[in-house]
Structure formats: structure tokens, C-alpha cells
Scaffold this active site. Structure first.
Site, short mmCIF file in Angstrom:
data_model
loop_
_atom_site.label_atom_id
_atom_site.label_comp_id
_atom_site.label_asym_id
_atom_site.label_seq_id
_atom_site.Cartn_x
_atom_site.Cartn_y
_atom_site.Cartn_z
N ARG A 179 -5.39 -4.65 8.91
CA ARG A 179 -4.20 -3.97 8.41
C ARG A 179 -4.14 -2.59 9.06
O ARG A 179 -4.94 -1.71 8.73
CB ARG A 179 -4.22 -3.83 6.89
CG ARG A 179 -3.04 -2.96 6.36
CD ARG A 179 -2.97 -2.98 4.83
NE ARG A 179 -4.13 -2.37 4.19
CZ ARG A 179 -4.22 -1.09 3.85
NH1 ARG A 179 -3.22 -0.26 4.10
NH2 ARG A 179 -5.32 -0.63 3.24
N CYS A 211 -2.62 0.59 8.95
CA CYS A 211 -1.89 1.39 7.97
C CYS A 211 -1.38 2.65 8.68
O CYS A 211 -2.16 3.55 9.01
CB CYS A 211 -2.82 1.75 6.81
SG CYS A 211 -2.03 2.67 5.48
N ASP A 227 -8.40 -5.42 5.19
CA ASP A 227 -8.10 -5.96 3.87
C ASP A 227 -6.74 -6.63 3.83
O ASP A 227 -6.12 -6.75 2.77
CB ASP A 227 -8.20 -4.86 2.81
CG ASP A 227 -7.26 -3.68 3.11
OD1 ASP A 227 -6.48 -3.76 4.08
OD2 ASP A 227 -7.32 -2.68 2.37
N CYS A 258 0.81 -1.23 0.00
CA CYS A 258 0.00 0.00 0.00
C CYS A 258 0.84 1.27 0.00
O CYS A 258 0.33 2.35 -0.28
CB CYS A 258 -0.94 0.00 1.20
SG CYS A 258 -0.11 0.15 2.79
N HIS A 267 -1.98 11.14 16.14
CA HIS A 267 -2.59 10.49 14.98
C HIS A 267 -1.54 9.58 14.37
O HIS A 267 -0.42 10.01 14.05
CB HIS A 267 -3.04 11.53 13.96
CG HIS A 267 -3.45 10.95 12.65
ND1 HIS A 267 -4.64 10.27 12.47
CD2 HIS A 267 -2.83 10.91 11.44
CE1 HIS A 267 -4.74 9.87 11.22
NE2 HIS A 267 -3.64 10.24 10.57
N HIS A 321 -4.71 4.60 9.98
CA HIS A 321 -6.07 4.03 9.94
C HIS A 321 -6.01 2.51 9.96
O HIS A 321 -5.01 1.91 9.58
CB HIS A 321 -6.82 4.52 8.71
CG HIS A 321 -7.14 5.98 8.73
ND1 HIS A 321 -6.26 6.94 8.30
CD2 HIS A 321 -8.25 6.65 9.18
CE1 HIS A 321 -6.81 8.14 8.46
NE2 HIS A 321 -8.01 7.98 8.97
#
Length: 288
Positions: free
Chosen positions: A272, A274, A265, A221, A258, A261
Site C-alpha cells: 500500500r 500511502c 497492509d 486510511c 517526499h 510511505h
């Protein structure tokens, strides 16, 4: 599964500066600029600037009440507005630049009204900040979102130095923008997306251990991907409705950074995580 968040809408003149300021408050997890409480159901910047649509340039602020209270947000908001001037802030004049506090939940109404009542008691001048429930809110065009982060020399009537953020002085500009302003690094640009050394990944803000290399995998990704955190206690999850989508935001539990996310998938539909490289610092196995 998800931490409870609340939303408050703040109008204080040009929304570029208000958004940049409010987004820097610790506990404010997401901000979006738009047009609130007007008559036109399809407002654009050009139409709102005529002053005929009834909208106010407004910032939608999503915050974690466990970290920052609504009263604290309002106290900071009052640092950057002139609450005694109607339909004007700084050099901007017109009904679209009026000041306002618009609540989304009934429980916020009493807090807002009491806050303004106490401010009025302490002042001999009449406060003209509008206070009402949010009637409507339309997100502004994409080029207005995070405007001053993308255009640091852009027009701003707000003093962005009014927030004390010395605790983040050790962060780079990118690390600050990602962990504190919820921005996202470009795919395939981070230092850890294709990095698979043995060790752990810690919060770049406070050094808390968040992920292990044992749970890292190549998802293709363009960002570091993990199947799970080191412990569920080190992260919190929020529903994220920004950019017209519904996602699960991941933040660090202690520093409220932060991180990225969560998607489902991964291999066989597995989780996952990410995560932005800039939100992490790698500690090799032999240095733990």
C-alpha cells in the site's frame, strides 16, 4: 531496495532556525532537533537551558549523498552561523548554543576536518566550531520539532531567505511543506483520498508520471492508496526512523519530492503506497 542515506549533526544556536534552514536544502530528506554530546542521559529542554548538562542544541540531518554532498551542506551551514563566536549565536548565550559539526560515519571525519581547515586558511579570525564524532543524541520534545513550520512567527535567529528555492515558486504552502519538508497532510483532508477518476497522478513539482488510477484503491486510511507506482524507476525508497518508528519513505526519483510511505497492509498483505494528495496532480485520461 533502499537508497543509501547518511546522517550529520549540526549545532548552530537555537535549533528552531537551524532546523528550518537545513530542512530546506534539496537532498536533505529528514531533520530532527535534539540535544547532543552532553552528560545527562535524560535531558529535557528545561535542564539543557541551565547550561549544566553539557548538551548542544543540535539538528540531526538525514541526507541523500547522491543529491547533496556533505560539503554542500556544510557550506550552507556556514551561511547561518558565526563560526568565530564561542557559546553564542544571535541573542542566545550559553554552552548549549555552541556551534558544532558531529559526524556519524568515519568517512565523514576527513570531509569535516578538511572543510574547516580550508575555511580557517581563508580567515584571519580563529574558527571555534566544535568538530567531533557524535557521542549521543536525544530527540527534543515534540513541540520543538518543525517548530517554525507550525509557528511561522516564532523566534528565529537565522535568515531563512539565504536559500534559493525559486524552482518551487509554483507550489502552494502545503505542497511545499509536504514535498520539500517531509510533512504530512491530515487524513481525509486531501483532494484525492476518495477520488477515483480515470487518469494518472504526476509529481506536483515537475510533472513526472508516478501513479495510475488503475492501481488506486480505497484503503480507508484517509490518504490516496496505490498498489504500485507506474514504474519502479520513478520512485526511490528510504528507511525512515522519524517519530520513533521504522517506516519506508517513498520519494520521486527525479525531483526528490517526499510523497509518503510504503506499507504492506493492503489486501492480502499486498503493498500500500500511502501518498499525500498535495504531492500529486491528477491528469484525466483524455488529457494524457
Amino acid at each position: 531496495m533502499f537508497e543509501k542515506q547518511q546522517v550529520i549533526y549540526l549545532a548552530g544556536g537555537c535549533f528552531w532556525g537551524v532546523e528550518a534552514f537545513i530542512s530546506r536544502l534539496k537532498g536533505v530528506n529528514n531533520t530532527e532537533v535534539g540535544y547532543a554530546n552532553g552528560m545527562d542521559l535524560a535531558p529535557t529542554y528545561e535542564k539543557v537551558c541551565t547550561g549544566k548538562t553539557g548538551h548542544a542544541e543540535t539538528v540531526k540531518a538525514t541526507y541523500n549523498p547522491k543529491i547533496i554532498s556533505l560539503e554542500e551542506i556544510l557550506e550552507n551551514f556556514f551561511k547561518i552561523i558565526d563560526p568565530y563566536t564561542r557559546n553564542r549565536q544571535g541573542a542566545d548565550i550559553g554552552t548549549q548554543y555552541r556551534t558544532g559539526i558531529y559526524w556519524q560515519e568515519k568517512s565523514q571525519k576527513a570531509i569535516v576536518l578538511n572543510f574547516l581547515k580550508e575555511k580557517q586558511k581563508a580567515s584571519q579570525k580563529r574558527i571555534v566550531v566544535e568538530a567531533r564524532a557524535i557521542g549521543n543524541f536525544f530527540p527534543a520534545e515534540s513541540y520543538h520539532q518543525k517548530y517554525l513550520e507550525r509557528n511561522p512567527n516564532g523566534y528565529c535567529h537565522v535568515d531563512l531567505n539565504a536559500i534559493n528555492d525559486e524552482e518551487f515558486g509554483h507550489l502552494s504552502k502545503e505542497e511545499y511543506e509536504i514535498t520539500q519538508l517531509s510533512m504530512t497532510e491530515q487524513p481525509f483532508s486531501g483532494k484525492y483520498y476518495d477520488f477515483f477518476e480515470d487518469g494518472v497522478y504526476v509529481d506536483v513539482v515537475n510533472g513526472e508520471v508516478l501513479f495510475s488510477s488503475e492501481d488506486k484503491f480505497d484503503s480507508g486510511c484517509g490518504w490516496p492508496a496505490f498498489s504500485k507506482p507506474i514504474s519502479e524507476d520513478v520512485i526511490v525508497k528510504h528507511r525512515d526512523f522519524s517519530h520513533g518508528t521504522t517506516r519506508i519513505e517513498v520519494r520521486s526519483a527525479k525531483s526528490n519530492s517526499h510523497l509518503g510511505h510504503l506499507f504492506h497492509d493492503g489486501p492480502g498483505g499486498s503493498p500500500r503506497y500511502c501518498i499525500n494528495s498535495a504531492a500529486l496532480r491528477f491528469v484525466p485520461k483524455d488529457e494524457k
